[in-house]
Design a protein around this motif. Structure first.
Motif, PDB file in Angstrom:
ATOM      1  N   ILE A  36     -30.366 -15.190 120.766  1.00 37.60           N
ATOM      2  CA  ILE A  36     -31.219 -15.689 119.683  1.00 37.60           C
ATOM      3  C   ILE A  36     -32.426 -14.769 119.496  1.00 37.60           C
ATOM      4  O   ILE A  36     -32.849 -14.513 118.368  1.00 37.60           O
ATOM      5  N   SER A  37     -32.968 -14.240 120.582  1.00 37.39           N
ATOM      6  CA  SER A  37     -34.052 -13.257 120.457  1.00 37.39           C
ATOM      7  C   SER A  37     -33.567 -12.032 119.702  1.00 37.39           C
ATOM      8  O   SER A  37     -34.288 -11.466 118.871  1.00 37.39           O
ATOM      9  N   GLY A  38     -32.323 -11.601 119.951  1.00 38.24           N
ATOM     10  CA  GLY A  38     -31.744 -10.468 119.225  1.00 38.24           C
ATOM     11  C   GLY A  38     -31.558 -10.769 117.753  1.00 38.24           C
ATOM     12  O   GLY A  38     -31.818  -9.924 116.895  1.00 38.24           O
ATOM     13  N   TRP A  49     -27.171  -4.879 112.003  1.00 41.32           N
ATOM     14  CA  TRP A  49     -26.713  -5.551 113.224  1.00 41.32           C
ATOM     15  C   TRP A  49     -26.299  -4.537 114.270  1.00 41.32           C
ATOM     16  O   TRP A  49     -26.590  -4.693 115.453  1.00 41.32           O
ATOM     17  N   CYS A  50     -25.625  -3.473 113.845  1.00 44.18           N
ATOM     18  CA  CYS A  50     -25.136  -2.480 114.817  1.00 44.18           C
ATOM     19  C   CYS A  50     -26.278  -1.644 115.412  1.00 44.18           C
ATOM     20  O   CYS A  50     -26.087  -0.978 116.418  1.00 44.18           O
ATOM     21  N   PRO A  58     -24.469  -6.921 123.333  1.00 43.90           N
ATOM     22  CA  PRO A  58     -23.635  -6.272 122.328  1.00 43.90           C
ATOM     23  C   PRO A  58     -23.970  -6.758 120.917  1.00 43.90           C
ATOM     24  O   PRO A  58     -24.156  -7.961 120.686  1.00 43.90           O
ATOM     25  N   SER A  59     -24.034  -5.828 119.991  1.00 41.57           N
ATOM     26  CA  SER A  59     -24.386  -6.198 118.618  1.00 41.57           C
ATOM     27  C   SER A  59     -23.334  -7.109 117.994  1.00 41.57           C
ATOM     28  O   SER A  59     -23.666  -7.958 117.158  1.00 41.57           O
ATOM     29  N   ASN A  64     -21.783 -12.092 115.548  1.00 38.36           N
ATOM     30  CA  ASN A  64     -20.816 -13.195 115.514  1.00 38.36           C
ATOM     31  C   ASN A  64     -21.485 -14.545 115.740  1.00 38.36           C
ATOM     32  O   ASN A  64     -21.139 -15.528 115.089  1.00 38.36           O
ATOM     33  N   ARG A  65     -22.433 -14.607 116.657  1.00 41.83           N
ATOM     34  CA  ARG A  65     -23.145 -15.870 116.906  1.00 41.83           C
ATOM     35  C   ARG A  65     -23.896 -16.313 115.653  1.00 41.83           C
ATOM     36  O   ARG A  65     -23.860 -17.472 115.260  1.00 41.83           O
ATOM     37  N   PHE A  66     -24.572 -15.368 115.021  1.00 41.88           N
ATOM     38  CA  PHE A  66     -25.327 -15.695 113.801  1.00 41.88           C
ATOM     39  C   PHE A  66     -24.393 -16.230 112.717  1.00 41.88           C
ATOM     40  O   PHE A  66     -24.668 -17.267 112.111  1.00 41.88           O
TER      41      PHE A  66
END
Length: 137
Positions: A36-38, A49-50, A58-59, A64-66
């Motif tokens: 979440i910090s990322g 994102w990358c 890993p980006s 994917n989480r977002f």
């Protein structure tokens, strides 16, 4: 040159953690706080994102989480819960003074598509020097 990374504080994490989904299927999720910090770092800095720093993991995991949580409405519910403790919950606004556009978005013809002028489309005679020179020859 050192990059300043965003990390959720203990207080912020304590407010967010109770609202996260607990229905984990398959492989257990990696550290939610780090991911979440990322996500916040990418949204705050406007980077791709990358290009997210390796310190967040890993980006692809961050992206994917977002996306998955956005589809499930988790971000919206989290925002409503956190914002609802302050002011009115029926109206919330987010200000974005930073808008990214690709360098090719500055204009231009947009490729090799032929575009007819209104006069040419209506069947009018062209009025170009080139056409007049051809007729004279």
């Amino acid at each position: 040159m050192s990059k300043k990374l965003f990390w959720l504080s203990d207080g912020q994490w304590a407010r967010i953690e109770p609202h996260l989904p607990i229905d984990v299927r398959g492989v257990p999720r990696v550290d939610d706080r780090r991911v979440i910090s990322g996500i916040v770092h990418v949204l705050k800095s406007g980077c791709r994102w990358c290009d997210c720093p390796e310190a967040y993991g890993p980006s692809t995991t961050i992206y994917n989480r977002f996306v998955r949580w956005a589809r499930r409405g988790i971000w919206e519910n989290l925002f409503r819960e956190l914002a609802g403790r302050g002011r009115a919950t029926d109206t919330q606004m987010i200000d974005s003074t930073h808008i990214k556009a690709h360098r090719s978005a500055a204009g231009g013809k947009g490729g090799k598509r032929g575009r007819l002028s209104a006069a040419h489309a209506a069947g009018a005679t062209r009025r170009s020097m080139h056409l007049q020179m051809l007729r004279a020859a």
